[in-house]
Scaffold this active site. Structure first.
Site, mmCIF file in Angstrom:
data_model
loop_
_atom_site.group_PDB
_atom_site.id
_atom_site.type_symbol
_atom_site.label_atom_id
_atom_site.label_comp_id
_atom_site.label_asym_id
_atom_site.label_seq_id
_atom_site.Cartn_x
_atom_site.Cartn_y
_atom_site.Cartn_z
ATOM 1 N N GLY A 141 -7.934 9.534 10.288
ATOM 2 C CA GLY A 141 -8.168 9.604 11.728
ATOM 3 C C GLY A 141 -9.216 10.600 12.171
ATOM 4 N N LYS A 147 0.852 -1.192 0.000
ATOM 5 C CA LYS A 147 0.000 0.000 0.000
ATOM 6 C C LYS A 147 0.885 1.238 0.000
ATOM 7 C CE LYS A 147 -3.258 2.750 2.573
ATOM 8 N NZ LYS A 147 -3.752 3.095 3.917
ATOM 9 N N ASN A 162 -8.938 1.722 10.478
ATOM 10 C CA ASN A 162 -7.999 1.581 11.582
ATOM 11 C C ASN A 162 -8.488 2.351 12.804
ATOM 12 O OD1 ASN A 162 -4.378 1.987 12.013
ATOM 13 N ND2 ASN A 162 -5.886 1.059 13.306
ATOM 14 N N ALA A 199 -9.453 5.826 4.960
ATOM 15 C CA ALA A 199 -9.250 7.023 5.784
ATOM 16 C C ALA A 199 -10.535 7.804 6.039
ATOM 17 C CB ALA A 199 -8.213 7.957 5.172
ATOM 18 N N GLY A 200 -10.733 8.158 7.309
ATOM 19 C CA GLY A 200 -11.816 9.051 7.693
ATOM 20 C C GLY A 200 -13.115 8.393 8.120
#
Length: 257
Positions: free
Chosen positions: A161, A100, A209, A187-188
């Protein structure tokens, strides 16, 4: 129904949920959350793993790389040179070719530097890597990445995040319409319903994550995301009803007493 699997490069994934391995309290919690998520693949920040202190535990003690796919990433890299060096190191360490790519451009937003990202993708593909690429939700850059040989396009939902969820469904939809490789929202994402929305749009998967690791109960949240991704995918495959601007009776008009 036929088995609905996700194929990225030469890897076939039963789960459309990919999870990160950072931000957890410890590796035990990481392993428990990954198990609850049902994910086949986890991302690993190469620049942050312990390779020198043999007294400290390492991720492979808790997540067997023979049973789950490790996806090395370039988290924390702010230029092409750093990213390329990191992934070449990953190949030397573990023979990883499916990777990635993240090339960040700004420390406040952690948005990707797309010029550096496109350049890095081109080089890595020429070197035989299969590259899943973190990118902005810009359809033009997404097409450039695919043209350079990216194995998967990974547009952000919102800043890394942030937990703000999917902010631009139109752009994600445009990327989906033009792409011939998997589109995985990265993401987000903040909560399980965000993942469902992404999957209902037709995204091939989501990468989570912070939303799991920062939850009060990460293991339970991992299970929630597992269910959300499955539900969203089923909803997409089922085909939603047509939207209407006026009410339509649920019961038929014929045969009314």
């Amino acid at each position: 129904m036929k088995k609905d699997t996700l194929k990225v490069a030469n890897k076939i994934l039963k789960s459309r949920l990919i999870v990160g391995t950072g931000k957890y309290k410890n590796f035990k919690e990481t392993a428990e959350a990954v198990k609850a998520s049902g994910a086949d693949m986890v991302t690993v920040a190469i620049r942050r793993i312990n390779i020198t202190d043999k007294k400290k535990p390492i991720l492979t003690d808790y997540l067997n790389p023979k049973k789950i796919i490790y996806l090395p990433n370039t988290a924390g890299c702010f230029n092409s040179e750093e990213a390329l060096r990191t992934l070449r190191l990953a190949r030397e360490m573990g023979g990883w070719k499916l990777v990635k790519l993240e090339v960040l451009g700004d420390k406040k937003t952690l948005f990707p530097d797309m010029v550096e990202t496109v350049k890095s993708t081109k080089i890595l593909v020429k070197e035989g890597f299969k590259v899943m690429v973190y990118c902005t939700d810009d359809p033009l850059f997404a097409k450039k990445l695919e043209d350079q040989g990216a194995s998967a396009i990974m547009p952000l939902a919102s800043p890394i995040g942030s937990g703000l969820g999917l902010q631009n469904k139109i752009n994600i939809s445009l990327i989906l319409k033009q792409s011939k490789v998997p589109v995985i929202v990265d993401a987000g994402i903040g909560t399980a319903s965000d993942a469902t929305i992404a999957m209902e749009l037709g995204c091939d998967g989501v990468l989570i994550n912070s939303a799991i690791a920062n939850a009060k109960n990460p293991v339970l949240m991992a299970k929630a995301f597992k269910d959300a991704v499955i539900s969203g995918r089923n909803s997409y495959l089922a085909g939603r009803m047509q939207k209407n601007y006026f009410a339509i009776p649920s019961s038929p008009k014929k045969g009314i007493i």
